[in-house]
Design a protein around this motif. Structure first.
Motif, PDB file in Angstrom:
ATOM      1  N   LYS A 113       0.865  -1.182   0.000  1.00  0.00           N
ATOM      2  CA  LYS A 113       0.000   0.000   0.000  1.00  0.00           C
ATOM      3  C   LYS A 113       0.895   1.222   0.000  1.00  0.00           C
ATOM      4  CE  LYS A 113      -3.685  -2.161   2.621  1.00  0.00           C
ATOM      5  NZ  LYS A 113      -4.372  -2.205   3.919  1.00  0.00           N
ATOM      6  N   VAL A 114       0.522   2.224  -0.774  1.00  0.00           N
ATOM      7  CA  VAL A 114       1.295   3.461  -0.860  1.00  0.00           C
ATOM      8  C   VAL A 114       0.495   4.566  -0.192  1.00  0.00           C
ATOM      9  CG1 VAL A 114       2.412   5.111  -2.407  1.00  0.00           C
ATOM     10  CG2 VAL A 114       2.365   2.667  -2.998  1.00  0.00           C
ATOM     11  N   VAL A 124      -1.791   0.757  -4.596  1.00  0.00           N
ATOM     12  CA  VAL A 124      -0.788  -0.273  -4.330  1.00  0.00           C
ATOM     13  C   VAL A 124       0.221  -0.302  -5.465  1.00  0.00           C
ATOM     14  CG1 VAL A 124      -2.333  -1.718  -2.939  1.00  0.00           C
ATOM     15  CG2 VAL A 124      -2.162  -2.105  -5.390  1.00  0.00           C
ATOM     16  N   VAL A 125       1.439  -0.707  -5.135  1.00  0.00           N
ATOM     17  CA  VAL A 125       2.482  -0.834  -6.151  1.00  0.00           C
ATOM     18  C   VAL A 125       2.129  -2.031  -7.023  1.00  0.00           C
ATOM     19  CG1 VAL A 125       4.929  -1.216  -6.600  1.00  0.00           C
ATOM     20  CG2 VAL A 125       4.233   0.148  -4.616  1.00  0.00           C
ATOM     21  N   ASP A 126       1.872  -1.766  -8.294  1.00  0.00           N
ATOM     22  CA  ASP A 126       1.538  -2.837  -9.237  1.00  0.00           C
ATOM     23  C   ASP A 126       2.809  -3.462  -9.796  1.00  0.00           C
ATOM     24  OD1 ASP A 126      -0.575  -4.217 -10.913  1.00  0.00           O
ATOM     25  OD2 ASP A 126       0.728  -3.379 -12.485  1.00  0.00           O
ATOM     26  N   MET A 137       7.812   3.403  -9.913  1.00  0.00           N
ATOM     27  CA  MET A 137       6.760   2.532  -9.405  1.00  0.00           C
ATOM     28  C   MET A 137       5.440   2.909 -10.066  1.00  0.00           C
ATOM     29  SD  MET A 137       7.587   2.696  -5.329  1.00  0.00           S
ATOM     30  CE  MET A 137       7.389   4.489  -5.280  1.00  0.00           C
ATOM     31  N   VAL A 139       1.730   2.852  -9.415  1.00  0.00           N
ATOM     32  CA  VAL A 139       0.820   2.721  -8.288  1.00  0.00           C
ATOM     33  C   VAL A 139      -0.600   2.773  -8.830  1.00  0.00           C
ATOM     34  CG1 VAL A 139       0.065   3.725  -6.092  1.00  0.00           C
ATOM     35  CG2 VAL A 139       2.489   3.811  -6.747  1.00  0.00           C
ATOM     36  N   SER A 145      -8.671   3.705  -1.897  1.00  0.00           N
ATOM     37  CA  SER A 145      -7.664   4.695  -2.294  1.00  0.00           C
ATOM     38  C   SER A 145      -8.303   6.056  -2.545  1.00  0.00           C
ATOM     39  CB  SER A 145      -6.874   4.229  -3.517  1.00  0.00           C
ATOM     40  OG  SER A 145      -7.690   4.049  -4.631  1.00  0.00           O
ATOM     41  N   GLU A 150      -4.089   6.175 -11.711  1.00  0.00           N
ATOM     42  CA  GLU A 150      -2.829   5.439 -11.685  1.00  0.00           C
ATOM     43  C   GLU A 150      -1.732   6.486 -11.582  1.00  0.00           C
ATOM     44  OE1 GLU A 150      -1.767   1.981 -14.388  1.00  0.00           O
ATOM     45  OE2 GLU A 150      -0.576   3.605 -15.284  1.00  0.00           O
ATOM     46  N   TRP A 174       4.763  12.338  -2.303  1.00  0.00           N
ATOM     47  CA  TRP A 174       4.518  12.413  -3.749  1.00  0.00           C
ATOM     48  C   TRP A 174       4.329  13.831  -4.249  1.00  0.00           C
ATOM     49  CZ3 TRP A 174      -0.484  12.846  -6.383  1.00  0.00           C
ATOM     50  CH2 TRP A 174      -1.536  13.155  -5.532  1.00  0.00           C
TER      51      TRP A 174
END
Length: 178
Positions: A113-114, A124-126, A137, A139, A145, A150, A174
């Motif tokens: 989870k980010v 989440v990091v895909d 990354m 996400v 969320s 994305e 971020w």
């Protein structure tokens, strides 16, 4: 060569066979390792493609220009080698070397989870991919969320504030100027 399947969850993809090379059954390999010839450090590969699994042994390998060429034991025919194109090259997680404190393999980051500095779940990091400057990354939005976006976040010390594998989360800044 054996077709005994391995436990899928235990396998880490290190590269992919992309095509045949020459007339003696060698194959060209696209490596996900850094440096790229590290994939040749593993003697036993599990090849996986569309539910098909093969266990093979690396006889030899070399970096030829910018291309990795591998010779698999028992594979001496160009036409048979051609059928190996598209197979992922996998090894068990247990064979990967231990990393130093604060270093992570990409597979360890996938699914985390980010969360931003305000405590908002970004997703989440895909997966990750490499650019010339740094890794990035991808996400993806998930249940709970912030929105359905994305996001592409740099995997840098400036962006990634902390990683807690046990909690399954990563804290990020971020809004930082990248």
């Amino acid at each position: 060569m054996s077709t005994t399947p391995a436990v899928a969850e235990d396998l880490i993809v290190l590269g992919k066979i992309v095509s045949v090379h020459g007339v003696r059954g060698e194959v060209k390999v696209y490596s996900f390792t850094d440096p790229i010839d590290n994939v040749l450090d593993y003697q036993n590969w599990t090849l996986r493609r569309d539910g098909e699994v093969k266990k093979v042994e690396l006889a030899s390998g070399r970096l030829q220009g910018k291309v990795l060429v591998a010779k698999l034991k028992g594979l001496d025919d160009r036409e048979i080698a051609r059928t190996y194109a598209g197979f992922e090259i996998c090894v068990p997680r247990s064979e990967l070397p231990d990393l130093e404190e604060g270093e992570f393999y990409w597979y360890q980051l996938q699914g985390l989870k980010v969360i931003d500095q305000a405590g908002q779940l970004l997703g989440v990091v895909d997966h990750l991919f490499e650019t010339g400057a740094n890794d990035v990354m991808v996400v993806k939005a998930c249940a709970g969320s912030l929105d359905d976006r994305e996001r592409l976040l740099p995997y840098t010390d400036q962006c990634v504030l902390s990683i807690d594998l046990a909690a399954g989360e990563m804290r990020v800044d971020w809004d930082a100027d990248f």
